[in-house]
Design an enzyme around this catalytic site. Sequence first.
Site, PDB file in Angstrom:
ATOM      1  N   LYS A  52       0.838  -1.207   0.000  1.00 44.21           N
ATOM      2  CA  LYS A  52       0.000   0.000   0.000  1.00 44.21           C
ATOM      3  C   LYS A  52       0.868   1.250   0.000  1.00 44.21           C
ATOM      4  CE  LYS A  52      -3.599  -2.215   2.577  1.00 44.21           C
ATOM      5  NZ  LYS A  52      -3.735  -2.737   3.915  1.00 44.21           N
ATOM      6  N   GLN A  96      -5.126  -2.325  10.015  1.00 37.76           N
ATOM      7  CA  GLN A  96      -4.910  -3.547   9.249  1.00 37.76           C
ATOM      8  C   GLN A  96      -5.462  -4.738  10.043  1.00 37.76           C
ATOM      9  OE1 GLN A  96      -3.556  -3.649   6.118  1.00 37.76           O
ATOM     10  NE2 GLN A  96      -3.826  -5.856   6.031  1.00 37.76           N
ATOM     11  N   ASP A 119     -11.561   2.231   4.893  1.00 38.57           N
ATOM     12  CA  ASP A 119     -12.027   0.863   4.646  1.00 38.57           C
ATOM     13  C   ASP A 119     -13.553   0.761   4.590  1.00 38.57           C
ATOM     14  OD1 ASP A 119     -10.147  -1.126   4.268  1.00 38.57           O
ATOM     15  OD2 ASP A 119      -9.630  -1.235   6.392  1.00 38.57           O
TER      16      ASP A 119
HETATM   17  N1  GUN Z   1      -6.568  -7.195   5.835  1.00 41.90           N
HETATM   18  C1  GUN Z   1      -6.685  -7.788   4.619  1.00 41.90           C
HETATM   19  N2  GUN Z   1      -7.424  -7.024   3.796  1.00 41.90           N
HETATM   20  C2  GUN Z   1      -7.775  -5.934   4.503  1.00 41.90           C
HETATM   21  C3  GUN Z   1      -8.553  -4.766   4.189  1.00 41.90           C
HETATM   22  O1  GUN Z   1      -9.081  -4.590   3.087  1.00 41.90           O
HETATM   23  N3  GUN Z   1      -8.703  -3.872   5.189  1.00 41.90           N
HETATM   24  C4  GUN Z   1      -8.154  -4.061   6.416  1.00 41.90           C
HETATM   25  N4  GUN Z   1      -8.354  -3.122   7.331  1.00 41.90           N
HETATM   26  N5  GUN Z   1      -7.429  -5.109   6.735  1.00 41.90           N
HETATM   27  C5  GUN Z   1      -7.256  -6.039   5.778  1.00 41.90           C
END
Ligand code: GUN
Length: 284
Positions: A52, A96, A119
């Site tokens: 990211k 995460q 998210d």
């Molecule tokens: N862990 C794996 N995919 C995601 C996601 O899209 N958002 C978050 N917050 N954690 C993740």
Amino acid sequence: MGKILDGKAFADLRAEKLKEKVKNLKAQGVNPLFCVINIGDNKASKLYVRTKKRRAESVGIEQKIYQLPQDTKEEDVLDLIDELNQDPKVYGIMVQLPTPDQIDENKLLERIDPEKDVDALTPSNVGRLWQEDHFVEPATADGVMALLDYYHVDLVGKNVVIIGRSNIVGKPIAALMLEKNATVSILHLGTKDITEYTKDADIIVSAAGQANLVTADIVKDGVIIIDVGINHVNGHLVGDVDFENVLPKASMITPVPGGVGPLTVEFLMEQVIKLTRRANGIRG
Ligand code: GUN
């Protein structure tokens, strides 16, 4: 033979447009800053966070990573979220997932300011999604919908089967498909016979995390397949779909890698920019 939907090329195309939006924001003195909280040593999470950051930097977004130890107390993460909520320079916050066992992830998600919730996982943003009144969407779901739109897939009245009921992928895709007037079924581990649904599906979105779950014998001719699965088999990255054998039967299909994966990261950045623009009263 199915058309292979090139998620990577689509994500790159979107990224070029996003870079322009970021440039315009910066020209107005706005610096999009996005904060990711990662707790613990989960290897996959650390990899996602790094991916990211690379993507963020490539489009001009500043990403700050708060890497916290495995034994971090819930209260300390809540304090950090409060601090980021109050910081006017921060436009996006993400925790995460998964979090270590001592931490209730729902408590963390509830604490994030919905206006900074990249998210779209806070309760109010989940509610807005189902009320068809949303200003931010979970990235993978938004990316899948945009990909289908890019390839001119009309969803009205289509039988859409989603395999997997996660809050991050399955449920939000269901909400967005419903909004487009598709007829949606969500299958999960408790579903007695998935074939009963998949054989009549016009579109299958598989987000189960099980290699070879969707095979040629359980789908109909002309099906559109979106493979959200990420599985490691004998050192290779594969999806949930038996790609080679389903390809000749499908009308469209996403590959793994190079399908949905690149969209997730790109659309996460798009959420950051949506929230940054919204916070600064910039429409569209
Ligand atoms: N862990 C794996 N995919 C995601 C996601 O899209 N958002 C978050 N917050 N954690 C993740």
